[in-house]
Scaffold this active site. Sequence first.
Site, PDB file in Angstrom:
ATOM      1  N   ASP A 103     -13.051   2.386 -12.472  1.00 16.24           N
ATOM      2  CA  ASP A 103     -13.903   2.563 -11.283  1.00 16.24           C
ATOM      3  C   ASP A 103     -14.988   1.494 -11.375  1.00 16.24           C
ATOM      4  OD1 ASP A 103     -15.232   3.410  -9.045  1.00 16.24           O
ATOM      5  OD2 ASP A 103     -15.718   5.408  -9.790  1.00 16.24           O
TER       6      ASP A 103
ATOM      7  N   ASP B  59     -19.404   6.626 -15.732  1.00 16.96           N
ATOM      8  CA  ASP B  59     -18.325   7.091 -14.862  1.00 16.96           C
ATOM      9  C   ASP B  59     -16.975   6.490 -15.249  1.00 16.96           C
ATOM     10  OD1 ASP B  59     -20.036   8.709 -13.485  1.00 16.96           O
ATOM     11  OD2 ASP B  59     -20.446   7.250 -11.913  1.00 16.96           O
TER      12      ASP B  59
END
Length: 284
Positions: free
Chosen positions: A204, A223
């Site tokens: 990501d 993340d």
Amino acid sequence: MSWKGLSSGEACSDDAGWSGEPHPDIFVPRAVRDAAGPEPIRPVWRNEAAGVTFQVGVGIDRRFVKWSPPGGIDLTGEAARLRWAAAHVTVPLILGMGSDDQGSTLITAGLPGENAVTARWKADPAKAVAAIGAGLRELHEAAPASTCPFDWTQPARLGEILSGAGRLDPGDWHPEHQDLTVELALARLEHPPDVDRAVVCHGDACAPNTLLADDGTVSGRVDLGALGVADRWADLAIATWSTNWNYGPGWERPLLEAYGIEPDPERTAYYRLLWDLGPRRLRT
């Protein structure tokens, strides 16, 4: 919010959900309140699966509580990836996990710096983009693909897309893909380019998931719920795309220069389409 309504600072967004800075008065789940105790709580990010990350406390002792609603992002998978990645690059230290009827939580220690799309760094895109490119190269060089237990390869991702093909809607896709039918988009994905180099990808690589220190160097990554082995262009295609959403046009080539690679239009186009059709629940 649709792709058409995407504004600067909102990393990756579509009709299935949106990501960006949440409203200060957003609902605070019970588990987050319990984790904070008397300390202040500030919502700092909302992901596409309606999960919210909260900052608890301030200063060097601050920590972050990522909350995911039932059916949202699998935080146990992210925790496993954080534990593995911590041996190779700077990622948040896990302080605790939990779940209740409202959802699940992942508590991590704060890292120095701030994400690369704060007002400060959006005002200095040259330094931010250079750091993101160099930081992505550092991750790809430092984390050993040969021992990584997590898979983010094209076959695995395409298999997941095909399993949910009946739910695909071109209206949810980025404008550059909305002229495709589902059938044509899937047909294109059936013919991937050759793998350039298999590395451990972030999964990501949008700009907000890189943290920058005061001097503009990378202080950590957050993340990592989709971290896994894949062609490095799976990350590069999204990292460069994200510069358009967060800093405006003209920053794709500087990111690639900071990484140390020439543009590859074929791989970039393929991995952007793969990303656009992929499950939003994996995006953190």
